[in-house]
Design a protein around this motif. Structure first.
Motif, PDB file in Angstrom:
ATOM      1  N   HIS A  37      10.291   4.272   8.754  1.00 60.39           N
ATOM      2  CA  HIS A  37      10.498   3.960   7.340  1.00 60.39           C
ATOM      3  C   HIS A  37       9.171   3.904   6.580  1.00 60.39           C
ATOM      4  O   HIS A  37       9.080   4.373   5.440  1.00 60.39           O
ATOM      5  CB  HIS A  37      11.250   2.644   7.192  1.00 60.39           C
ATOM      6  CG  HIS A  37      12.686   2.754   7.564  1.00 60.39           C
ATOM      7  ND1 HIS A  37      13.534   1.661   7.638  1.00 60.39           N
ATOM      8  CD2 HIS A  37      13.447   3.842   7.896  1.00 60.39           C
ATOM      9  CE1 HIS A  37      14.737   2.075   7.990  1.00 60.39           C
ATOM     10  NE2 HIS A  37      14.703   3.379   8.163  1.00 60.39           N
ATOM     11  N   PHE A  38       8.146   3.341   7.204  1.00 59.12           N
ATOM     12  CA  PHE A  38       6.824   3.331   6.570  1.00 59.12           C
ATOM     13  C   PHE A  38       6.326   4.758   6.367  1.00 59.12           C
ATOM     14  O   PHE A  38       5.767   5.087   5.312  1.00 59.12           O
ATOM     15  CB  PHE A  38       5.844   2.546   7.435  1.00 59.12           C
ATOM     16  CG  PHE A  38       4.463   2.460   6.855  1.00 59.12           C
ATOM     17  CD1 PHE A  38       4.146   1.493   5.916  1.00 59.12           C
ATOM     18  CD2 PHE A  38       3.482   3.374   7.233  1.00 59.12           C
ATOM     19  CE1 PHE A  38       2.872   1.420   5.368  1.00 59.12           C
ATOM     20  CE2 PHE A  38       2.209   3.315   6.696  1.00 59.12           C
ATOM     21  CZ  PHE A  38       1.903   2.336   5.753  1.00 59.12           C
ATOM     22  N   ASN A  39       6.523   5.585   7.354  1.00 60.53           N
ATOM     23  CA  ASN A  39       6.112   6.985   7.270  1.00 60.53           C
ATOM     24  C   ASN A  39       6.834   7.698   6.124  1.00 60.53           C
ATOM     25  O   ASN A  39       6.231   8.459   5.358  1.00 60.53           O
ATOM     26  CB  ASN A  39       6.421   7.675   8.599  1.00 60.53           C
ATOM     27  CG  ASN A  39       5.846   9.066   8.693  1.00 60.53           C
ATOM     28  OD1 ASN A  39       4.731   9.328   8.241  1.00 60.53           O
ATOM     29  ND2 ASN A  39       6.599   9.974   9.293  1.00 60.53           N
ATOM     30  N   THR A  40       8.134   7.434   5.992  1.00 55.52           N
ATOM     31  CA  THR A  40       8.929   8.091   4.957  1.00 55.52           C
ATOM     32  C   THR A  40       8.574   7.607   3.562  1.00 55.52           C
ATOM     33  O   THR A  40       8.486   8.400   2.616  1.00 55.52           O
ATOM     34  CB  THR A  40      10.427   7.843   5.214  1.00 55.52           C
ATOM     35  OG1 THR A  40      10.771   8.337   6.511  1.00 55.52           O
ATOM     36  CG2 THR A  40      11.288   8.521   4.167  1.00 55.52           C
ATOM     37  N   LEU A  41       8.326   6.304   3.437  1.00 54.63           N
ATOM     38  CA  LEU A  41       8.157   5.712   2.109  1.00 54.63           C
ATOM     39  C   LEU A  41       6.733   5.765   1.585  1.00 54.63           C
ATOM     40  O   LEU A  41       6.523   5.869   0.372  1.00 54.63           O
ATOM     41  CB  LEU A  41       8.630   4.254   2.141  1.00 54.63           C
ATOM     42  CG  LEU A  41      10.126   4.035   2.346  1.00 54.63           C
ATOM     43  CD1 LEU A  41      10.405   2.561   2.641  1.00 54.63           C
ATOM     44  CD2 LEU A  41      10.909   4.494   1.120  1.00 54.63           C
ATOM     45  N   PHE A  42       5.737   5.703   2.461  1.00 56.85           N
ATOM     46  CA  PHE A  42       4.371   5.476   1.991  1.00 56.85           C
ATOM     47  C   PHE A  42       3.377   6.576   2.347  1.00 56.85           C
ATOM     48  O   PHE A  42       2.266   6.575   1.816  1.00 56.85           O
ATOM     49  CB  PHE A  42       3.850   4.141   2.535  1.00 56.85           C
ATOM     50  CG  PHE A  42       4.639   2.959   2.064  1.00 56.85           C
ATOM     51  CD1 PHE A  42       4.499   2.487   0.767  1.00 56.85           C
ATOM     52  CD2 PHE A  42       5.519   2.328   2.909  1.00 56.85           C
ATOM     53  CE1 PHE A  42       5.226   1.405   0.321  1.00 56.85           C
ATOM     54  CE2 PHE A  42       6.252   1.237   2.475  1.00 56.85           C
ATOM     55  CZ  PHE A  42       6.114   0.773   1.174  1.00 56.85           C
ATOM     56  N   LEU A  43       3.724   7.481   3.241  1.00 57.98           N
ATOM     57  CA  LEU A  43       2.792   8.536   3.614  1.00 57.98           C
ATOM     58  C   LEU A  43       3.254   9.863   3.021  1.00 57.98           C
ATOM     59  O   LEU A  43       4.430  10.229   3.117  1.00 57.98           O
ATOM     60  CB  LEU A  43       2.689   8.658   5.142  1.00 57.98           C
ATOM     61  CG  LEU A  43       2.189   7.416   5.875  1.00 57.98           C
ATOM     62  CD1 LEU A  43       2.042   7.707   7.355  1.00 57.98           C
ATOM     63  CD2 LEU A  43       0.877   6.916   5.293  1.00 57.98           C
ATOM     64  N   SER A  44       2.317  10.560   2.411  1.00 58.08           N
ATOM     65  CA  SER A  44       2.629  11.848   1.801  1.00 58.08           C
ATOM     66  C   SER A  44       1.524  12.854   2.117  1.00 58.08           C
ATOM     67  O   SER A  44       0.392  12.701   1.635  1.00 58.08           O
ATOM     68  CB  SER A  44       2.787  11.698   0.286  1.00 58.08           C
ATOM     69  OG  SER A  44       3.154  12.918  -0.314  1.00 58.08           O
ATOM     70  N   PRO A  45       1.822  13.839   2.930  1.00 57.37           N
ATOM     71  CA  PRO A  45       3.115  14.083   3.590  1.00 57.37           C
ATOM     72  C   PRO A  45       3.313  13.160   4.786  1.00 57.37           C
ATOM     73  O   PRO A  45       2.335  12.634   5.327  1.00 57.37           O
ATOM     74  CB  PRO A  45       2.994  15.542   4.042  1.00 57.37           C
ATOM     75  CG  PRO A  45       1.528  15.725   4.292  1.00 57.37           C
ATOM     76  CD  PRO A  45       0.832  14.902   3.244  1.00 57.37           C
ATOM     77  N   PRO A  46       4.548  12.966   5.215  1.00 54.68           N
ATOM     78  CA  PRO A  46       4.804  12.123   6.390  1.00 54.68           C
ATOM     79  C   PRO A  46       4.161  12.698   7.637  1.00 54.68           C
ATOM     80  O   PRO A  46       4.046  13.915   7.797  1.00 54.68           O
ATOM     81  CB  PRO A  46       6.338  12.124   6.507  1.00 54.68           C
ATOM     82  CG  PRO A  46       6.820  12.509   5.146  1.00 54.68           C
ATOM     83  CD  PRO A  46       5.798  13.440   4.589  1.00 54.68           C
TER      84      PRO A  46
END
Length: 253
Positions: A37-46
Motif C-alpha cells: 500500500h505504501f508503494n502504491t500510494l506514495f512511490l511514483s513510479p511504484p
C-alpha cells in the motif's frame, strides 16, 4: 447433503500449523500489505520489488482465515456478521485512501472474507439451498471486488482453501487444491503475460505462488513448538482500518 462433510481440520490444531505460527503468518501478511500500500500510494513510479512482496499478503490472509473458519462452524454466522460490519465501516476510509488509484465502487478486502464466511454459514445452516444462496451472493460481488480485491479469483481461492481444510474426502480435497492453484496462478499478472512475460512472471505470478509457501514454511518451522498465540484477538480489523486511516492522513499532509 453437505458440501463440507467434516467441518474441522483433519489434524489436531498445531500439527498442521501451530496457533503461534498462524499469528506469525498473519503478521508477515500485514507487513507485506503495508509495503504494498505504501508503494502504491506514495512511490511514483511504484517499485516492482515492493509490489512483488505485496503479492503474498492476500494468500497468507486467506490461509489464516480458512484455518479459523473451519474450527467452529456454529460460529460462522457470528463471524460473518462481524466481518460485514468491519467491511462497511472500513469502506469509506478505503475509498478515500485509494480515490486516485481505484474506481469509486471498488470494495476493500474485508468483503472477500465476509462473503466467503457468509457462504459457509448459509451452507452450514441451510444445506444446498444455503450453498446456492451463498454462491449467488459471491457472484454478485465479483465485479466490485475485481479492481482492488482480486474479484472472482480471490473468492475462489478463499472457498477452495476452506473446502480443503474442511473436507475429509481425498477426491474433494484434490479438487479444492487444483481450483485454488488455478486461482492463485491467475490472480496477479496473468493479463500481462503475453505482452510482458518476464516482468509478469518475476514480479507478479511467481511471487504470488512462491512467497506464501516460503513464509508459511518458515513460520511453521520456527514456531512449531509454540502453541500460544501472541497477537490480540481480532487485531487484524483494527490494524487494517487503522493503517488505511493513517495513510489517508499522511497523504493529505
Amino acid at each position: 447433503m453437505q458440501l463440507f462433510p467434516n467441518p474441522c481440520i483433519r489434524q489436531k490444531p498445531g500439527t498442521l500449523i501451530s496457533p503461534a505460527a498462524i499469528d506469525a503468518v498473519k503478521a508477515i501478511a500485514f507487513l507485506a500489505m503495508l509495503l504494498d500500500h505504501f508503494n502504491t500510494l506514495f512511490l511514483s513510479p511504484p517499485e516492482p520489488e515492493l509490489y512483488a512482496i505485496g503479492r503474498m499478503a492476500f494468500p497468507l490472509f486467506i490461509l489464516t482465515w480458512a484455518v479459523s473458519a473451519c474450527r467452529r462452524p456454529e460460529n460462522l454466522q457470528q463471524n460473518a456478521n462481524r466481518q460485514w460490519g468491519w467491511a462497511f465501516i472500513t469502506q469509506p476510509v478505503f475509498a478515500l485512501t485509494f480515490s486516485t488509484q481505484q474506481p469509486w465502487y471498488a470494495l476493500n478486502i474485508l468483503f472477500v472474507f465476509a462473503a466467503a464466511t457468509q457462504l459457509l454459514a448459509l451452507h452450514h445452516r441451510h444445506g444446498r439451498k444455503g450453498l446456492v444462496a451463498g454462491l449467488v451472493l459471491c457472484g454478485s460481488m465479483t465485479y466490485p471486488l475485481s479492481p482492488a480485491s482480486y474479484g472472482l479469483q480471490g473468492l475462489v481461492l478463499a472457498l477452495s482453501a476452506a473446502f480443503w481444510f474442511r473436507s475429509s474426502a481425498t477426491g474433494a480435497r484434490r479438487v479444492a487444491a487444483v481450483t485454488g492453484a488455478v486461482a492463485l496462478v491467475t490472480m496477479n499478472g496473468i493479463t500481462h503475460l503475453k505482452s510482458s512475460p518476464g516482468p509478469a512472471l518475476m514480479f507478479a505470478i511467481l511471487p504470488t505462488v512462491v512467497l506464501p509457501f516460503v513464509a508459511t514454511g518458515c513460520a511453521g518451522l520456527i514456531l512449531r513448538a509454540h502453541q500460544d498465540r501472541f497477537l490480540p484477538a481480532r487485531c487484524f480489523y483494527y490494524a487494517y482500518t487503522g493503517h488505511l486511516l493513517f495513510f489517508l492522513v499522511l497523504r493529505n499532509i
